[in-house]
Motif scaffolding. Structure first.
Motif, short mmCIF file in Angstrom:
data_model
loop_
_atom_site.label_atom_id
_atom_site.label_comp_id
_atom_site.label_asym_id
_atom_site.label_seq_id
_atom_site.Cartn_x
_atom_site.Cartn_y
_atom_site.Cartn_z
N HIS A 52 0.87 -1.18 0.00
CA HIS A 52 0.00 0.00 0.00
C HIS A 52 0.90 1.22 0.00
CE1 HIS A 52 -2.95 2.81 2.23
NE2 HIS A 52 -3.02 2.99 0.93
N THR A 53 0.82 2.00 -1.05
CA THR A 53 1.62 3.22 -1.20
C THR A 53 0.67 4.40 -1.24
OG1 THR A 53 3.27 2.01 -2.48
CG2 THR A 53 3.31 4.40 -2.64
N VAL A 54 0.91 5.37 -0.40
CA VAL A 54 0.10 6.59 -0.45
C VAL A 54 0.77 7.57 -1.41
CG1 VAL A 54 -0.89 6.31 1.85
CG2 VAL A 54 1.22 7.57 1.59
N PRO A 55 -0.01 8.44 -2.04
CA PRO A 55 0.58 9.38 -2.99
C PRO A 55 1.52 10.37 -2.32
CG PRO A 55 -1.74 9.87 -2.65
CD PRO A 55 -1.45 8.60 -1.92
N GLY A 56 2.37 10.96 -3.11
CA GLY A 56 3.34 11.92 -2.59
C GLY A 56 2.70 13.09 -1.87
N SER A 57 1.48 13.46 -2.28
CA SER A 57 0.80 14.58 -1.64
C SER A 57 0.45 14.28 -0.18
CB SER A 57 -0.46 14.95 -2.41
OG SER A 57 -1.35 13.86 -2.46
N ARG A 58 0.37 13.00 0.17
CA ARG A 58 0.09 12.60 1.55
C ARG A 58 1.34 12.07 2.25
NH1 ARG A 58 -5.21 9.19 2.28
NH2 ARG A 58 -4.96 10.02 4.38
N GLY A 59 2.49 12.23 1.61
CA GLY A 59 3.74 11.70 2.13
C GLY A 59 4.10 12.24 3.50
N ALA A 60 3.96 13.56 3.68
CA ALA A 60 4.30 14.16 4.98
C ALA A 60 3.38 13.64 6.07
CB ALA A 60 4.21 15.68 4.88
N GLU A 61 2.13 13.42 5.72
CA GLU A 61 1.15 12.91 6.68
C GLU A 61 1.46 11.46 7.05
OE1 GLU A 61 -3.70 12.18 6.80
OE2 GLU A 61 -2.77 13.08 5.03
N ALA A 62 2.02 10.70 6.12
CA ALA A 62 2.28 9.27 6.35
C ALA A 62 3.57 9.01 7.13
CB ALA A 62 2.36 8.55 5.01
N GLY A 92 6.13 8.16 9.68
CA GLY A 92 6.10 7.62 11.03
C GLY A 92 4.81 6.93 11.43
N LYS A 93 3.89 6.77 10.51
CA LYS A 93 2.60 6.13 10.85
C LYS A 93 2.73 4.61 10.83
CE LYS A 93 0.37 10.02 10.88
NZ LYS A 93 0.06 10.75 12.02
N ASP A 94 1.83 3.98 11.57
CA ASP A 94 1.85 2.52 11.66
C ASP A 94 0.88 1.92 10.65
OD1 ASP A 94 -0.54 3.24 12.80
OD2 ASP A 94 -0.26 2.10 14.64
N GLN A 95 0.78 0.59 10.69
CA GLN A 95 -0.07 -0.13 9.74
C GLN A 95 -1.53 0.28 9.87
OE1 GLN A 95 0.51 -4.36 9.58
NE2 GLN A 95 -1.51 -4.72 8.72
N ARG A 96 -2.00 0.57 11.05
CA ARG A 96 -3.40 0.95 11.25
C ARG A 96 -3.74 2.21 10.45
NH1 ARG A 96 -6.17 3.45 16.32
NH2 ARG A 96 -8.34 3.10 15.78
N TRP A 97 -2.83 3.20 10.45
CA TRP A 97 -3.07 4.42 9.70
C TRP A 97 -3.22 4.13 8.21
CZ3 TRP A 97 -0.84 7.03 5.69
CH2 TRP A 97 -1.30 8.32 5.46
N TYR A 98 -2.37 3.26 7.68
CA TYR A 98 -2.45 2.90 6.26
C TYR A 98 -3.75 2.18 5.94
CZ TYR A 98 2.34 4.31 5.21
OH TYR A 98 3.49 5.03 5.00
N GLU A 110 -6.61 2.57 7.52
CA GLU A 110 -7.66 3.58 7.55
C GLU A 110 -7.60 4.47 6.30
OE1 GLU A 110 -7.09 5.58 11.27
OE2 GLU A 110 -7.96 3.92 12.43
N ALA A 111 -6.41 4.70 5.79
CA ALA A 111 -6.26 5.50 4.57
C ALA A 111 -6.90 4.80 3.37
CB ALA A 111 -4.79 5.78 4.29
N LEU A 112 -6.94 3.49 3.39
CA LEU A 112 -7.62 2.76 2.31
C LEU A 112 -9.12 2.98 2.32
CD1 LEU A 112 -5.79 -0.68 2.29
CD2 LEU A 112 -5.86 0.98 0.43
N ALA A 113 -9.67 3.27 3.49
CA ALA A 113 -11.12 3.41 3.63
C ALA A 113 -11.61 4.84 3.47
CB ALA A 113 -11.55 2.87 5.00
N ASP A 114 -10.72 5.81 3.27
CA ASP A 114 -11.18 7.19 3.15
C ASP A 114 -11.67 7.47 1.73
OD1 ASP A 114 -8.90 7.57 1.66
OD2 ASP A 114 -7.85 8.74 3.18
N ALA A 115 -11.98 8.71 1.44
CA ALA A 115 -12.62 9.08 0.18
C ALA A 115 -11.65 9.15 -1.01
CB ALA A 115 -13.31 10.43 0.34
N HIS A 116 -10.37 8.97 -0.78
CA HIS A 116 -9.41 9.04 -1.88
C HIS A 116 -9.53 7.81 -2.79
CE1 HIS A 116 -7.66 11.82 1.06
NE2 HIS A 116 -7.16 12.44 0.00
N PRO A 117 -9.31 7.98 -4.10
CA PRO A 117 -9.39 6.83 -5.00
C PRO A 117 -8.24 5.85 -4.76
CG PRO A 117 -8.68 8.77 -6.19
CD PRO A 117 -9.02 9.22 -4.80
#
Length: 96
Positions: free
Chosen positions: A57-67, A69-75, A77-84
């Motif tokens: 699971h790779t988040v886009p560069g625009s969310r890189g700063a937000e990601a 130091g985050k753990d697996q749970r954050w990733y 949850e990121a799959l379930a948000d409104a982003h494609p």
């Protein structure tokens, strides 16, 4: 003799056509994608009993700063948000 050997052992042809016994790049641990790709974690999905599929699971560069130091749970949850979500199927290499 090569056609004769392929006729006797058809699995040999499959191995040489797809080269799925090779893992490239060599000596890389694909279970730790953060070493290769920023803002990426490795997850495993059970698709049916006895079958587990490994994914990155790779988040886009625009969310890189937000990601950072985050753990697996954050990733997860990121799959379930409104982003494609874009699913990339890499082919027959046998590794991610």
């Amino acid at each position: 003799t090569l056609p004769f050997l392929i006729r006797l052992f058809p699995s040999v042809l499959t191995k040489f056509v797809y080269l799925n016994f090779l893992a490239f790049p060599f000596f890389v641990d694909f279970r730790r994608p953060e070493v290769l790709v920023n803002n990426t974690i490795s997850l495993y999905l059970t698709t049916e009993p006895g079958v587990t599929v490994g994914i990155w699971h790779t988040v886009p560069g625009s969310r890189g700063a937000e990601a950072q130091g985050k753990d697996q749970r954050w990733y997860e949850e990121a799959l379930a948000d409104a982003h494609p979500v874009i699913i990339y199927l890499h082919g027959n290499g046998g590794t991610r």
